[in-house]
Design a protein around this motif. Structure first.
Motif, PDB file in Angstrom:
ATOM      1  N   TYR A   1      -1.658  61.355  -5.439  1.00 25.59           N
ATOM      2  CA  TYR A   1      -0.628  62.369  -5.681  1.00 25.59           C
ATOM      3  C   TYR A   1      -0.284  63.083  -4.374  1.00 25.59           C
ATOM      4  O   TYR A   1       0.885  63.284  -4.050  1.00 25.59           O
ATOM      5  CB  TYR A   1      -1.124  63.362  -6.732  1.00 25.59           C
ATOM      6  N   THR A   2      -1.301  63.423  -3.608  1.00 28.09           N
ATOM      7  CA  THR A   2      -1.103  64.118  -2.338  1.00 28.09           C
ATOM      8  C   THR A   2      -0.322  63.243  -1.356  1.00 28.09           C
ATOM      9  O   THR A   2       0.612  63.721  -0.700  1.00 28.09           O
ATOM     10  CB  THR A   2      -2.458  64.520  -1.738  1.00 28.09           C
ATOM     11  N   LEU A   3      -0.682  61.973  -1.265  1.00 28.56           N
ATOM     12  CA  LEU A   3       0.025  61.064  -0.354  1.00 28.56           C
ATOM     13  C   LEU A   3       1.480  60.882  -0.788  1.00 28.56           C
ATOM     14  O   LEU A   3       2.388  60.911   0.055  1.00 28.56           O
ATOM     15  CB  LEU A   3      -0.683  59.716  -0.275  1.00 28.56           C
ATOM     16  N   LEU A   4       1.719  60.713  -2.085  1.00 27.18           N
ATOM     17  CA  LEU A   4       3.083  60.571  -2.576  1.00 27.18           C
ATOM     18  C   LEU A   4       3.898  61.832  -2.256  1.00 27.18           C
ATOM     19  O   LEU A   4       5.055  61.740  -1.831  1.00 27.18           O
ATOM     20  CB  LEU A   4       3.107  60.308  -4.082  1.00 27.18           C
ATOM     21  N   GLY A   5       3.298  62.983  -2.465  1.00 24.44           N
ATOM     22  CA  GLY A   5       3.981  64.240  -2.167  1.00 24.44           C
ATOM     23  C   GLY A   5       4.343  64.353  -0.698  1.00 24.44           C
ATOM     24  O   GLY A   5       5.442  64.792  -0.348  1.00 24.44           O
TER      25      GLY A   5
ATOM     26  N   ASP B   1       0.439  58.105  10.505  1.00 24.01           N
ATOM     27  CA  ASP B   1       0.812  59.520  10.406  1.00 24.01           C
ATOM     28  C   ASP B   1       0.084  60.188   9.244  1.00 24.01           C
ATOM     29  O   ASP B   1      -0.360  61.334   9.359  1.00 24.01           O
ATOM     30  CB  ASP B   1       2.324  59.675  10.218  1.00 24.01           C
ATOM     31  N   LEU B   2      -0.020  59.471   8.122  1.00 21.32           N
ATOM     32  CA  LEU B   2      -0.772  60.007   6.976  1.00 21.32           C
ATOM     33  C   LEU B   2      -2.228  60.234   7.360  1.00 21.32           C
ATOM     34  O   LEU B   2      -2.801  61.284   7.053  1.00 21.32           O
ATOM     35  CB  LEU B   2      -0.708  59.038   5.788  1.00 21.32           C
TER      36      LEU B   2
ATOM     37  N   VAL C   1      -6.828  55.352   4.275  1.00 17.50           N
ATOM     38  CA  VAL C   1      -5.400  55.448   3.965  1.00 17.50           C
ATOM     39  C   VAL C   1      -4.864  54.071   3.583  1.00 17.50           C
ATOM     40  O   VAL C   1      -4.091  53.939   2.636  1.00 17.50           O
ATOM     41  CB  VAL C   1      -4.616  56.048   5.155  1.00 17.50           C
ATOM     42  N   SER C   2      -5.300  53.047   4.282  1.00 17.79           N
ATOM     43  CA  SER C   2      -4.844  51.687   4.004  1.00 17.79           C
ATOM     44  C   SER C   2      -5.180  51.290   2.566  1.00 17.79           C
ATOM     45  O   SER C   2      -4.346  50.712   1.858  1.00 17.79           O
ATOM     46  CB  SER C   2      -5.487  50.716   4.994  1.00 17.79           C
ATOM     47  N   ARG C   3      -6.392  51.595   2.121  1.00 13.80           N
ATOM     48  CA  ARG C   3      -6.794  51.268   0.743  1.00 13.80           C
ATOM     49  C   ARG C   3      -5.949  52.042  -0.270  1.00 13.80           C
ATOM     50  O   ARG C   3      -5.505  51.492  -1.272  1.00 13.80           O
ATOM     51  CB  ARG C   3      -8.277  51.574   0.520  1.00 13.80           C
ATOM     52  N   GLN C   4      -5.738  53.326   0.001  1.00 16.62           N
ATOM     53  CA  GLN C   4      -4.934  54.150  -0.906  1.00 16.62           C
ATOM     54  C   GLN C   4      -3.495  53.622  -0.972  1.00 16.62           C
ATOM     55  O   GLN C   4      -2.920  53.499  -2.053  1.00 16.62           O
ATOM     56  CB  GLN C   4      -4.927  55.608  -0.441  1.00 16.62           C
ATOM     57  N   VAL C   5      -2.927  53.321   0.176  1.00 23.35           N
ATOM     58  CA  VAL C   5      -1.548  52.831   0.233  1.00 23.35           C
ATOM     59  C   VAL C   5      -1.438  51.484  -0.470  1.00 23.35           C
ATOM     60  O   VAL C   5      -0.475  51.237  -1.215  1.00 23.35           O
ATOM     61  CB  VAL C   5      -1.052  52.754   1.697  1.00 23.35           C
TER      62      VAL C   5
END
Length: 134
Positions: free
Chosen positions: A24-28, A40-41, A52-56
């Motif tokens: 949710y935080t990354l999408l926001g 950048d994330l 970040v790679s796994r989340q993306v």
């Protein structure tokens, strides 16, 4: 603060089963920035690039995020929300706001004003405190 963080993580799952608090935080962030690179994330949230790679990757598999060439450098990929990602983010945001309204409904106006001021003060703290050598 620990209880607050635990509740935030738990509520994210209740808002949408596919969306963790991190997702949710990354999408926001992607919505706010109009897209950005994965690096950048990672830098913004002080996370390891592999995290970040796994989340993306999970967000891409769910069809919530897509990659596109950076208009300034075609060698670079920019992450951005898909229409489905925008829809789910909006849906979760509405649910979260409703939950906040419900939870704060019985608070006196004076307490709400004070609470808002404290949150603004807390969020105004610089990302790196003065004297932090990082």
């Amino acid at each position: 603060m620990t209880v607050f963080a635990r509740r935030a993580r738990a509520s994210a799952g209740r808002m949408h089963p596919e969306l963790s608090l991190v997702s949710y935080t990354l999408l926001g962030h992607l919505e706010e920035r109009g897209g950005c690179r994965a690096t950048d994330l990672a830098a913004h949230y002080a996370l390891d690039k592999s995290t970040v790679s796994r989340q993306v990757a999970g967000l891409e598999r769910a069809g919530l995020v897509e990659r596109r060439p950076d208009p300034d450098d075609a060698r670079v990929q920019v992450l951005d929300l898909t229409e489905a990602g925008r829809h789910i983010l909006a849906q979760v945001t509405v649910s979260r706001r409703a939950a906040f309204r419900e939870r704060l409904a019985d608070w006196p106006e004076e307490d709400l004003v004070r609470f808002a001021a404290y949150l603004e003060r807390y969020n105004a703290w610089p990302e790196r405190p003065p004297g932090d050598g990082r």
